[in-house]
Enzyme design. Structure first.
Site, mmCIF file in Angstrom:
data_model
loop_
_atom_site.group_PDB
_atom_site.id
_atom_site.type_symbol
_atom_site.label_atom_id
_atom_site.label_comp_id
_atom_site.label_asym_id
_atom_site.label_seq_id
_atom_site.Cartn_x
_atom_site.Cartn_y
_atom_site.Cartn_z
ATOM 1 N N PHE A 35 40.414 45.698 44.124
ATOM 2 C CA PHE A 35 39.698 45.727 45.397
ATOM 3 C C PHE A 35 40.209 44.616 46.305
ATOM 4 O O PHE A 35 40.351 43.472 45.852
ATOM 5 C CB PHE A 35 38.184 45.568 45.161
ATOM 6 N N TYR A 40 40.431 39.503 51.426
ATOM 7 C CA TYR A 40 41.238 39.552 50.203
ATOM 8 C C TYR A 40 42.474 40.442 50.322
ATOM 9 O O TYR A 40 43.259 40.534 49.399
ATOM 10 C CB TYR A 40 40.366 39.985 49.017
ATOM 11 N N ASP A 125 41.023 41.937 39.010
ATOM 12 C CA ASP A 125 40.879 41.192 40.264
ATOM 13 C C ASP A 125 42.202 41.197 41.030
ATOM 14 O O ASP A 125 43.275 41.282 40.431
ATOM 15 C CB ASP A 125 40.490 39.739 39.957
ATOM 16 N N GLU A 217 30.015 40.535 36.278
ATOM 17 C CA GLU A 217 30.452 39.979 34.989
ATOM 18 C C GLU A 217 29.278 39.892 33.993
ATOM 19 O O GLU A 217 29.456 40.131 32.794
ATOM 20 C CB GLU A 217 31.045 38.590 35.201
#
Ligand code: 48C
Length: 269
Positions: A35, A40, A125, A217
């Site tokens: 993602f 990001y 990630d 998480e």
């Protein structure tokens, strides 16, 4: 090896030539989900370029990059058999929500798309770079990765969700390892079950006005207590150089890209 006979994957515990022989015969396709929402997107180019060097070399790979800005994705030349597929997603105000909504999106795409396009999923990630071999040694029904911060610690030091009101609650005498939210995967069916269960647990908590201490998480760790992974990746597969170089770490395969977390997570322009 875990008490339920799941291998813990370290350099030197597997023969990649034998494994490649097996997986090449099966002609597998691997789906990678990552993602890149809001700021990001800046990580995508390094992520993909280094994946092209180290990730599943020689196999068919679909990179599913989930983003609110598909047009902002860089053009990276890919080797044969590898595709970059942008998936548009909405952005959320809070970075925690962006991170948690990954479970919802992966479960949705698993049943509508991944089931028809890939054999295995690797869900990771984006603010990372590949630095060494990552291949079919990680593939199995369901896998998690030991969190680099606590892989050598005892259960009491794991940052599990301890409030019994939360769906991510793990009693103090339960839990095997502390798994990192940034690297999990398995077959499409198993990843679908995991992500759907985690998303439903989050929505239940949200309804009750609670959010687990470490977001997705925490829900992942809860799931893995009662649905044991069939392989566990060592911290070779998810490392941060800020944690140094312990002798046990023969390889650093996937490394955190240094960043100012506050800045990159802020909504300021
Ligand atoms: O894509 C985004 N955008 C954000 O604003 C916040 C998080 N994310 C996604 O969630 C990225 O894929 C991140 O890698 C992941 C959450 N993980 C991290 O922020 C650090 N690796 C812990």
């Amino acid at each position: 090896m875990t008490p339920w006979f799941a291998p813990i994957v370290w350099e030197g515990t597997f023969n990649i030539d034998i494994l490649n022989e097996n997986f090449r015969q099966r002609n597998v396709t691997i789906g990678l989900t990552a993602f890149a929402v809001k700021k990001y997107t800046v990580f995508v180019e390094t992520f993909i370029k280094t994946a092209e060097e180290h990730f599943m070399t020689g196999y068919k790979v679909n990179y599913y990059i989930f983003t609110d800005k598909p047009e902002a994705l860089p053009t990276v030349s890919l080797k044969e058999g590898r595709k970059l597929i942008p998936v548009r997603v909405e952005k959320y105000e809070r970075w925690q929500e962006v991170s948690m909504r990954r479970m919802e999106m992966i479960s949705r795409l698993s049943e509508t798309r991944f089931v028809n396009e890939v054999d295995y999923l690797v869900c990771i990630d984006i603010d990372m770079r590949f630095a060494d071999h990552i291949g079919v040694e990680i593939l199995t029904d369901l896998f998690g990765t030991l969190h680099p911060g606590v892989y050598s610690r005892v259960r009491q030091s794991f940052s599990y969700e301890r409030r019994s009101q939360s769906q991510a609650y793990i009693p103090s005498d339960e839990g095997d390892f502390y798994y990192a939210g940034g690297f999990f995967g398995g077959t499409v069916l198993q990843v679908y079950r995991l992500t759907k269960a985690c998303h439903e647990a989050m929505m239940e908590d949200k309804k009750n006005g609670i959010e687990a201490v470490w977001h997705d998480e925490s829900y992942l760790n809860k799931y893995f207590v009662y649905h044991k992974p069939t392989k566990i990746l060592s911290p070779e597969y998810l490392w941060d150089n800020g944690m140094g170089s312990p002798p046990i770490l023969k390889k650093k395969r996937f490394l955190a890209v240094p960043k100012n977390h506050a800045a990159i997570r802020s909504n300021e322009k």
